[in-house]
Design a protein around this motif. Sequence first.
Motif, short mmCIF file in Angstrom:
data_model
loop_
_atom_site.label_atom_id
_atom_site.label_comp_id
_atom_site.label_asym_id
_atom_site.label_seq_id
_atom_site.Cartn_x
_atom_site.Cartn_y
_atom_site.Cartn_z
N ILE A 102 -48.51 52.29 62.16
CA ILE A 102 -49.36 53.05 61.24
C ILE A 102 -49.31 54.54 61.58
N LEU A 106 -47.27 55.93 58.58
CA LEU A 106 -48.24 56.21 57.52
C LEU A 106 -49.12 57.42 57.82
N PHE A 112 -53.92 55.78 56.50
CA PHE A 112 -53.75 54.39 56.07
C PHE A 112 -54.98 53.93 55.29
N GLY A 115 -55.12 55.47 51.85
CA GLY A 115 -54.08 54.94 50.97
C GLY A 115 -54.33 53.49 50.58
N PHE A 116 -54.77 52.67 51.53
CA PHE A 116 -55.02 51.26 51.25
C PHE A 116 -56.21 51.11 50.31
N LYS A 117 -57.26 51.87 50.60
CA LYS A 117 -58.45 51.80 49.73
C LYS A 117 -58.11 52.27 48.33
N ALA A 119 -55.22 52.06 46.86
CA ALA A 119 -54.43 51.01 46.20
C ALA A 119 -55.34 49.93 45.62
N ALA A 129 -54.41 44.39 47.04
CA ALA A 129 -53.89 45.55 47.79
C ALA A 129 -53.24 45.01 49.06
N TRP A 130 -52.00 45.41 49.30
CA TRP A 130 -51.19 44.86 50.39
C TRP A 130 -50.71 45.94 51.34
N LEU A 131 -50.55 45.56 52.59
CA LEU A 131 -49.73 46.30 53.56
C LEU A 131 -48.54 45.39 53.83
N ILE A 140 -47.73 50.51 51.53
CA ILE A 140 -48.95 50.04 50.87
C ILE A 140 -48.59 49.81 49.42
N GLN A 142 -49.59 47.56 45.55
CA GLN A 142 -50.52 46.81 44.70
C GLN A 142 -49.76 45.67 44.05
#
Length: 197
Positions: A102, A106, A112, A115-117, A119, A129-131, A140, A142
């Motif tokens: 990470i 990222l 991270f 970006g994840f939130k 997505a 929402a995926w890593l 990251i 969707q």
Amino acid sequence: MPITLPELPFDKSALEPHISARTFEFHHGKHHKAYVDNTNKLIDGTDLAGKDLETIIKTAAADPARKGLFNNAAQVWNHSFFWNCLKPGGGGKPSGKIAAKIDAELGGYEKFVAGFKNAGVTQFGSGWAWLVLRGGKLAIVQSTNAETPLVQGDKPLLVVDVWEHAYYLDYQNRRPDFLQACLDHLINWEFVNANLG
């Protein structure tokens, strides 16, 4: 062997107050179970009866006539994976190999999280929402409805379900708050590290 509904890897009240036992009664006990039941009905008497779930998903994804089977089988897999991404007392900054990746790929944990939130929040309608690992690097991504990285050539590492049934009883329309609670309190980073191999 038919496809089976996996047990939750924790007691259904273990993630309270972030996800309630009542949510799991519906999300696992009704939604996930229905996907399992539908998958078994759709493969009964076909060439896919007795095959493993990933084979069923990949075969159905390649055949437009089997879209209904893909939707149900992929949802069985996605949900089973999601439960393992959660644990009581999880969340926060990871350690181990995923933390180093990470940071390197990222831009650090805070980037991270943002970006994840994002997505999860910007996934229009139902989805995930995926890593993932894409070509050996973190990404990251969707996915909508039942779509899964399994058929895109990506290796799933982490997922959060952003279908309304995942959070509506606890958060109503506040999807960002649900995602933040998962990131802060529930992510099972040991599982993510194990997926890295």
